[in-house]
Structures are given as structure tokens and as C-alpha cells.
Design an enzyme around this catalytic site. Structure first.
Site, PDB file in Angstrom:
ATOM      1  N   ASP A  74       9.615  39.898  27.603  1.00  0.00           N
ATOM      2  CA  ASP A  74       8.752  40.111  26.439  1.00  0.00           C
ATOM      3  C   ASP A  74       8.659  41.614  26.212  1.00  0.00           C
ATOM      4  O   ASP A  74       9.020  42.414  27.081  1.00  0.00           O
ATOM      5  CB  ASP A  74       7.356  39.528  26.706  1.00  0.00           C
ATOM      6  CG  ASP A  74       6.404  39.791  25.550  1.00  0.00           C
ATOM      7  OD1 ASP A  74       6.806  39.597  24.388  1.00  0.00           O
ATOM      8  OD2 ASP A  74       5.262  40.227  25.790  1.00  0.00           O
ATOM      9  N   SER A  75       8.111  41.987  25.059  1.00  0.00           N
ATOM     10  CA  SER A  75       7.905  43.404  24.782  1.00  0.00           C
ATOM     11  C   SER A  75       6.821  43.990  25.689  1.00  0.00           C
ATOM     12  O   SER A  75       6.668  45.208  25.745  1.00  0.00           O
ATOM     13  CB  SER A  75       7.508  43.580  23.320  1.00  0.00           C
ATOM     14  OG  SER A  75       6.378  42.789  23.029  1.00  0.00           O
TER      15      SER A  75
ATOM     16  N   CYS B  70       9.096  36.643  23.743  1.00  0.00           N
ATOM     17  CA  CYS B  70       8.571  37.477  22.655  1.00  0.00           C
ATOM     18  C   CYS B  70       8.942  36.871  21.296  1.00  0.00           C
ATOM     19  O   CYS B  70      10.123  36.635  21.017  1.00  0.00           O
ATOM     20  CB  CYS B  70       9.182  38.874  22.787  1.00  0.00           C
ATOM     21  SG  CYS B  70       8.715  40.007  21.477  1.00  0.00           S
TER      22      CYS B  70
ATOM     23  N   GLU C 212      -5.095  43.289  22.919  1.00  0.00           N
ATOM     24  CA  GLU C 212      -4.846  44.310  23.949  1.00  0.00           C
ATOM     25  C   GLU C 212      -6.137  45.028  24.337  1.00  0.00           C
ATOM     26  O   GLU C 212      -6.281  45.514  25.444  1.00  0.00           O
ATOM     27  CB  GLU C 212      -3.829  45.337  23.437  1.00  0.00           C
ATOM     28  CG  GLU C 212      -2.488  44.737  23.089  1.00  0.00           C
ATOM     29  CD  GLU C 212      -1.435  44.940  24.163  1.00  0.00           C
ATOM     30  OE1 GLU C 212      -1.502  45.953  24.849  1.00  0.00           O
ATOM     31  OE2 GLU C 212      -0.548  44.067  24.291  1.00  0.00           O
TER      32      GLU C 212
ATOM     33  N   CYS D 133       3.286  34.548  17.911  1.00  0.00           N
ATOM     34  CA  CYS D 133       3.336  35.823  18.638  1.00  0.00           C
ATOM     35  C   CYS D 133       2.685  35.582  19.994  1.00  0.00           C
ATOM     36  O   CYS D 133       1.699  34.838  20.091  1.00  0.00           O
ATOM     37  CB  CYS D 133       2.582  36.880  17.838  1.00  0.00           C
ATOM     38  SG  CYS D 133       2.220  38.387  18.741  1.00  0.00           S
TER      39      CYS D 133
ATOM     40  N   HIS E 244       0.674  37.078  21.763  1.00  0.00           N
ATOM     41  CA  HIS E 244      -0.751  37.383  21.953  1.00  0.00           C
ATOM     42  C   HIS E 244      -1.687  36.384  21.273  1.00  0.00           C
ATOM     43  O   HIS E 244      -2.854  36.275  21.638  1.00  0.00           O
ATOM     44  CB  HIS E 244      -1.068  38.767  21.389  1.00  0.00           C
ATOM     45  CG  HIS E 244      -0.487  39.897  22.173  1.00  0.00           C
ATOM     46  ND1 HIS E 244       0.862  39.996  22.443  1.00  0.00           N
ATOM     47  CD2 HIS E 244      -1.072  40.987  22.744  1.00  0.00           C
ATOM     48  CE1 HIS E 244       1.081  41.104  23.144  1.00  0.00           C
ATOM     49  NE2 HIS E 244      -0.073  41.718  23.340  1.00  0.00           N
TER      50      HIS E 244
HETATM   51  N1  DGL Z   1       5.441  40.173  22.022  1.00  0.00           N
HETATM   52  C1  DGL Z   1       5.332  40.412  20.600  1.00  0.00           C
HETATM   53  C2  DGL Z   1       5.603  39.130  19.852  1.00  0.00           C
HETATM   54  O1  DGL Z   1       5.450  38.037  20.374  1.00  0.00           O
HETATM   55  C3  DGL Z   1       3.967  40.976  20.224  1.00  0.00           C
HETATM   56  C4  DGL Z   1       3.762  42.419  20.614  1.00  0.00           C
HETATM   57  C5  DGL Z   1       4.771  43.332  19.990  1.00  0.00           C
HETATM   58  O2  DGL Z   1       4.678  43.623  18.763  1.00  0.00           O
HETATM   59  O3  DGL Z   1       5.665  43.725  20.691  1.00  0.00           O
HETATM   60  O4  DGL Z   1       5.986  39.174  18.704  1.00  0.00           O
END
Ligand code: DGL
Length: 269
Positions: A10-11, A73, A152, A184, A186
Site C-alpha cells: 500500500d502507499s 491500495c 491519519e 480507498c 482509509h
Molecule cells: N492507499 C491510498 C488508497 O487506497 C490512500 C492514501 C493515498 O492517497 O496514498 O487509495
């Protein structure tokens, strides 16, 4: 039977929503996780940059003995999955396809809402995946860029969050979608506030749950489930502070992970 690990990336930290579901549904699987905490967010970056980052993330994970890679992600999955699949010789699966399929499955009134980062919504990947299964479904997509910083910063159940949820989601409520994809990593953490606003009749799709269910199904079908990892190993790699990730990750996964987290220089890959 296949005791190799599942790679997940993931990011940043958000992909642990998928890891938590994988752990729950597949308790004998080893997991190697990479969170690109030094370069998060991906959701506001250009297509070229997201693809470059995703290729590096996968090249890093390919050092391990893996049976598959899960792109947790939403943004990476929406923008870079096809490039990744064409470039590596192991199964790579992304959250978008499986969350889209689950949404079509539960949707009753023909209207599906999708929320995600700017990158995910601009890619139109969710609408394409939904229409590939069921061309007649109406898809309404909205980018919700303030949701990631709210999560966050721990604003999971706060009056400010409720106001922003209402601001973003009113058009979806007005359109009477009965299914909403939380597209997403989050967003499942805002499920309570989103459910309160959208109402009990709206089915919320958590891509982490959808992907874990799919991983379970394909491992079972292909006789690739791990059966001998009684207490499986989990390893976590990040591109920024180990301590920050371990602190939040331990709370999130409800288990201590500090000893299991290592830092990696992702630019080397
Ligand atoms: N992990 C990213 C997503 O699911 C969210 C956070 C980001 O923008 O990197 O799109």
C-alpha cells in the site's frame, strides 16, 4: 498446499485494513507487507508517478518467496494494476476488481456509488470494472480528498468528520444509491460516520473484505492454501519511520508489531 508468503503493499499504513481481513480469513498464511510511508499519498500524484512507485514496490516484494501479490491500495490498483500484471510473472490481484464485483452482487436498485482518492476517481477504474460485469448499472463516483488526512489524524468519529462526510456524500444520497464502495484503504475506518449519514439501507463495500474473500477462494480452488504454518510469520517493511508505523499499526492490528517492522530504501528498487 503452498507455504510461500502473500505479499501485500500500500502507499502507507492504510493497507493494514486488508491485512487485518487476510489474517482473519486466512489464519495460516505468511504475509510480507510493504507500506510506502515515505512517499504517501499516492492519491494526488500523476499516473506516471503512481506507476513508477508501484513498480518499485513490487520489485522490492519480489525479493521474497511469494505465491501472490495483493495490491491493497485503491489508487495503485486503479491506476497501475494492468502495467504491474504485464510486468511480473506471478499472480497480482487488486482491490478494485473484487470490490466492484461484490458491489454488483449486493446492488438491488441499479445505482452504485464509488468514493476514492482523486487518482482513483479520475481513472474511472471502478466504473469500468462494474460495467464489465453488468453494463446497465449506473455508477456515481466522487473523490473525497479530505478523508485520508482526517483518518491519519485520528478524526474517525468527530463532528468535523460528520460535516465533511455530509458535504461529499450528499449527491450520492440524493441519487439514492443503495450500494457504496469505500474505494480507498482509509475509508473503512470512517464506516460508522458514513453509515450514519447514508442510512441503514445502503450497503457499504469494504475492499479489504472483498479481496480477502477472493484470495481465500483462489487459494482454495488452486490448492495453494498454506496448511503447515501453524503460527505464520508476518513481516512489515516501510520507507519511513519504523516507530510511527509500528505504533499505529499495532493499535490497528490489535497486536504488537514493532519487532517485525524494518525500514527499506525503496528508491534502490
Ligand atoms: N492507499 C491510498 C488508497 O487506497 C490512500 C492514501 C493515498 O492517497 O496514498 O487509495
Amino acid at each position: 498446499m503452498d507455504d510461500r508468503a502473500i505479499g501485500v503493499f500500500d502507499s502507507g499504513l492504510g493497507g493494514l485494513t486488508a491485512v487485518k481481513q487476510l489474517m482473519a480469513q486466512l489464519p495460516h498464511e505468511r504475509i510480507v507487507y510493504f507500506g510506502d510511508t515515505g512517499r504517501v499519498p499516492y492519491g494526488t500524484r500523476s499516473v506516471e508517478t503512481v506507476i513508477k512507485y508501484v513498480m518499485q514496490d513490487i520489485r522490492f516484494l519480489m525479493q521474497f518467496d511469494l505465491k501472490m501479490i495483493v495490491v491493497a491500495c485503491g489508487t495503485a490498483s486503479a491506476i497501475a494494476l494492468d502495467t504491474a500484471k504485464a510486468s511480473f510473472d506471478l499472480p497480482i490481484i487488486g482491490v478494485v476488481e473484487w470490490a466492484a464485483k461484490q458491489a454488483v452482487h449486493v446492488n438491488r436498485n441499479g445505482k452504485i456509488g464509488v468514493i476514492g482518492t482523486q487518482g482513483t476517481i479520475a481513472s474511472d477504474a471502478y466504473a469500468r470494472n462494474i460495467k464489465a460485469v453488468e453494463p446497465k448499472r449506473q455508477v456515481l463516483s466522487i473523490a473525497c480528498p479530505l478523508f485520508v488526512p482526517l483518518v491519519e489524524n485520528g478524526y474517525l468519529d468527530h463532528a468535523a468528520t460528520a460535516m465533511i462526510v455530509a458535504e461529499y456524500l450528499q449527491p450520492l444520497k440524493d441519487a439514492r444509491v443503495d450500494t457504496l464502495i469505500l474505494g480507498c484503504t482509509h475509508y473503512p475506518l470512517l464506516k460508522k460516520v458514513i453509515a450514519q449519514f447514508m442510512g441503514d439501507d445502503v450497503h457499504l463495500i469494504d475492499p479489504g473484505v472483498a479481496i480477502a474473500t477472493h484470495v481465500h477462494t483462489i487459494l482454495q480452488q488452486q490448492d495453494m492454501l498454506s496448511v503447515t504454518n501453524i503460527s505464520p510469520t508476518f513481516r512489515y517493511f516501510v520507507s519511513d519511520s519504523v516507530e510511527n508505523f509500528a505504533r499505529l499499526g499495532s493499535v490497528f492490528l490489535q497486536r504488537p508489531i514493532l519487532e517485525l517492522v524494518e525500514k527499506v530504501d525503496i528508491e534502490r528498487f
